[in-house]
Design an enzyme around this catalytic site. Structure first.
Site, PDB file in Angstrom:
ATOM      1  N   TYR A  42       3.743  -1.590   7.482  1.00 18.12           N
ATOM      2  CA  TYR A  42       2.856  -0.753   7.705  1.00 18.12           C
ATOM      3  C   TYR A  42       1.531  -1.055   7.915  1.00 18.12           C
ATOM      4  O   TYR A  42       1.172  -2.257   7.546  1.00 18.12           O
ATOM      5  CB  TYR A  42       3.167   0.121   6.537  1.00 18.12           C
ATOM      6  CG  TYR A  42       2.276   0.318   5.239  1.00 18.12           C
ATOM      7  CD1 TYR A  42       2.738  -1.115   4.659  1.00 18.12           C
ATOM      8  CD2 TYR A  42       0.889   0.608   4.933  1.00 18.12           C
ATOM      9  CE1 TYR A  42       2.276  -1.297   3.250  1.00 18.12           C
ATOM     10  CE2 TYR A  42       0.631   0.299   3.845  1.00 18.12           C
ATOM     11  CZ  TYR A  42       1.087  -0.660   3.124  1.00 18.12           C
ATOM     12  OH  TYR A  42       0.219  -1.017   1.779  1.00 18.12           O
ATOM     13  N   LYS A  75       2.438  -7.091   5.114  1.00 20.17           N
ATOM     14  CA  LYS A  75       2.128  -5.748   4.596  1.00 20.17           C
ATOM     15  C   LYS A  75       3.434  -4.950   4.481  1.00 20.17           C
ATOM     16  O   LYS A  75       3.770  -4.185   5.492  1.00 20.17           O
ATOM     17  CB  LYS A  75       0.933  -4.981   5.493  1.00 20.17           C
ATOM     18  CG  LYS A  75       0.123  -3.997   4.701  1.00 20.17           C
ATOM     19  CD  LYS A  75      -1.055  -3.777   5.458  1.00 20.17           C
ATOM     20  CE  LYS A  75      -1.738  -2.445   5.111  1.00 20.17           C
ATOM     21  NZ  LYS A  75      -1.888  -2.290   3.627  1.00 20.17           N
ATOM     22  N   GLU A 107      -5.161  -9.979  -6.528  1.00 17.55           N
ATOM     23  CA  GLU A 107      -5.780  -8.933  -5.827  1.00 17.55           C
ATOM     24  C   GLU A 107      -5.241  -7.656  -6.335  1.00 17.55           C
ATOM     25  O   GLU A 107      -4.479  -7.679  -7.419  1.00 17.55           O
ATOM     26  CB  GLU A 107      -5.393  -9.032  -4.507  1.00 17.55           C
ATOM     27  CG  GLU A 107      -4.012  -8.772  -4.148  1.00 17.55           C
ATOM     28  CD  GLU A 107      -3.601  -8.695  -2.718  1.00 17.55           C
ATOM     29  OE1 GLU A 107      -4.100  -8.257  -1.934  1.00 17.55           O
ATOM     30  OE2 GLU A 107      -2.311  -8.807  -2.654  1.00 17.55           O
ATOM     31  N   LEU A 131      -2.913 -10.392   0.323  1.00 23.19           N
ATOM     32  CA  LEU A 131      -2.934  -9.617   1.760  1.00 23.19           C
ATOM     33  C   LEU A 131      -4.130 -10.137   2.330  1.00 23.19           C
ATOM     34  O   LEU A 131      -5.296 -10.155   1.852  1.00 23.19           O
ATOM     35  CB  LEU A 131      -2.661  -7.922   1.609  1.00 23.19           C
ATOM     36  CG  LEU A 131      -2.888  -7.528   3.012  1.00 23.19           C
ATOM     37  CD1 LEU A 131      -1.218  -7.493   3.703  1.00 23.19           C
ATOM     38  CD2 LEU A 131      -3.291  -5.950   3.029  1.00 23.19           C
TER      39      LEU A 131
HETATM   40  N1  PLP Z   1      -4.554  -6.099  -0.877  1.00 21.30           N
HETATM   41  C1  PLP Z   1      -3.441  -5.068  -0.668  1.00 21.30           C
HETATM   42  C2  PLP Z   1      -2.220  -5.310  -1.745  1.00 21.30           C
HETATM   43  C3  PLP Z   1      -3.423  -3.867   0.165  1.00 21.30           C
HETATM   44  O1  PLP Z   1      -2.624  -3.143   0.051  1.00 21.30           O
HETATM   45  C4  PLP Z   1      -4.541  -3.821   0.869  1.00 21.30           C
HETATM   46  C5  PLP Z   1      -4.724  -2.540   1.502  1.00 21.30           C
HETATM   47  O2  PLP Z   1      -3.993  -1.772   1.509  1.00 21.30           O
HETATM   48  C6  PLP Z   1      -5.572  -4.643   0.712  1.00 21.30           C
HETATM   49  C7  PLP Z   1      -5.644  -5.442   0.057  1.00 21.30           C
HETATM   50  C8  PLP Z   1      -6.955  -4.269   1.534  1.00 21.30           C
HETATM   51  O3  PLP Z   1      -6.813  -4.538   2.750  1.00 21.30           O
HETATM   52  P1  PLP Z   1      -7.521  -3.904   3.807  1.00 21.30           P
HETATM   53  O4  PLP Z   1      -8.955  -4.402   3.762  1.00 21.30           O
HETATM   54  O5  PLP Z   1      -7.156  -4.389   5.194  1.00 21.30           O
HETATM   55  O6  PLP Z   1      -7.501  -2.486   3.685  1.00 21.30           O
END
Ligand code: PLP
Length: 284
Positions: free
Chosen positions: A31, A147, A179, A203
């Site tokens: 997603y 993701k 994270e 991620l």
């Molecule tokens: N890390 C995880 C596990 C996430 O699910 C997300 C966003 O949903 C992020 C980091 C942050 O990513 P982004 O800056 O692309 O929203």
């Protein structure tokens, strides 16, 4: 609300997902979440690039990813979300519907493609004031760079945070900070911004990339380096980043305060720069 499902624009309540869908049975899908400001999707091509990579990594064949930009824009328009301050576009693609067995379907089936748009929820108060986090063991798999919709560890961790009056749960793997459950995490030591290196344990956040670029522009030292949980209390400042959380200061970890218990100066500088970038984008 009108949403997009397998090539059609339909009232959301009319969408029927098969009980054989592999997303439903196995969480076999990926997603993306994109924010739109003043009706304009922010960093759409970056999100679609990450989606294409997630699909490739889990071997779902869907070459039309780029076409989803127009789908997202149409959903903002038909649902009259262009006037609102924020809107959120959600995209999910699964391996499709087939009789249940672990291996991929023998006969190829089309992937299930769902796109929806909704009014975004403002996180402004939290972004201004700062938030509490808790630390939890990282019980996720070792492909956190994908993701995946398989978010059970993230769901359990975030619920635990909520029950402890915190906004986010930050994972610790083998004694190192990785994270948040839906955010990337940054710490500041001696004026240097530190975050987990890009590898399969986090991620690759789109907001994380922007923060790296802002640090470069402001000549704020930025280092991708593992940080031990035991060193965390030495951090002067901490913040979370994400599409909806933007740059959110962390002012408390479990039962101890970060710095003075208020957003730190480097964090505030980055938060304000990010906010200005969004304001400029909205007006552009
Ligand atoms: N890390 C995880 C596990 C996430 O699910 C997300 C966003 O949903 C992020 C980091 C942050 O990513 P982004 O800056 O692309 O929203």
């Amino acid at each position: 609300m009108i949403a997009y499902f397998n090539g059609q624009f339909l009232p959301r309540e009319e969408i029927r997902v098969s009980p054989d869908d592999r997303g439903f049975l196995f969480a076999d899908g990926v997603y993306e979440v994109i924010r739109a400001y003043g009706g304009k999707p922010f960093k759409m091509s970056e999100h679609l690039k990450r989606l294409a990579r997630s699909l490739k990594e889990i071997r779902i064949d869907f070459p039309e990813v780029e076409k989803l930009a127009a789908v997202g824009e149409k959903l903002i328009a038909v649902n009259n979300l262009g006037e609102g301050e924020y809107a959120t576009i959600y995209i999910q693609i699964t391996r499709g519907a087939a009789s249940r067995k672990h291996t991929f379907p023998d006969e190829p089936v089309p992937p299930t493609v769902y796109v929806a748009a909704s009014p975004g929820i403002s996180q402004r108060a939290k972004i201004e004031k700062g938030v509490k986090i808790i630390l939890v063991p990282d019980i996720r798999w070792t492909r956190c760079d994908i993701k995946s919709v398989s978010l059970l560890p993230n769901v359990l961790a975030n619920q635990q945070a909520k029950e402890k009056g915190a906004e986010e749960a930050v994972f610790v793997r083998n004694g190192k900070i990785t994270e948040g459950s839906h955010t990337n995490f940054f710490m500041i030591f001696d004026g240097q911004v530190r975050t987990h290196p890009l590898n399969t344990h986090i991620l690759p956040g789109i907001t994380r990339d922007i923060i790296r670029d802002l640090c470069r522009d402001f000549k704020i030292p930025f280092r991708e380096k593992l940080v031990s949980e035991k060193d965390l209390p030495k951090a002067e400042e901490m913040f979370l980043s994400g599409t909806s959380m933007e740059v959110t200061p962390v002012i408390q970890v479990d039962d101890w305060k970060v710095g003075q218990g208020t957003p730190g100066s480097v964090t505030v500088r980055l938060r304000e720069a990010y906010k200005k970038m969004l304001d400029d984008f909205r007006k552009s």
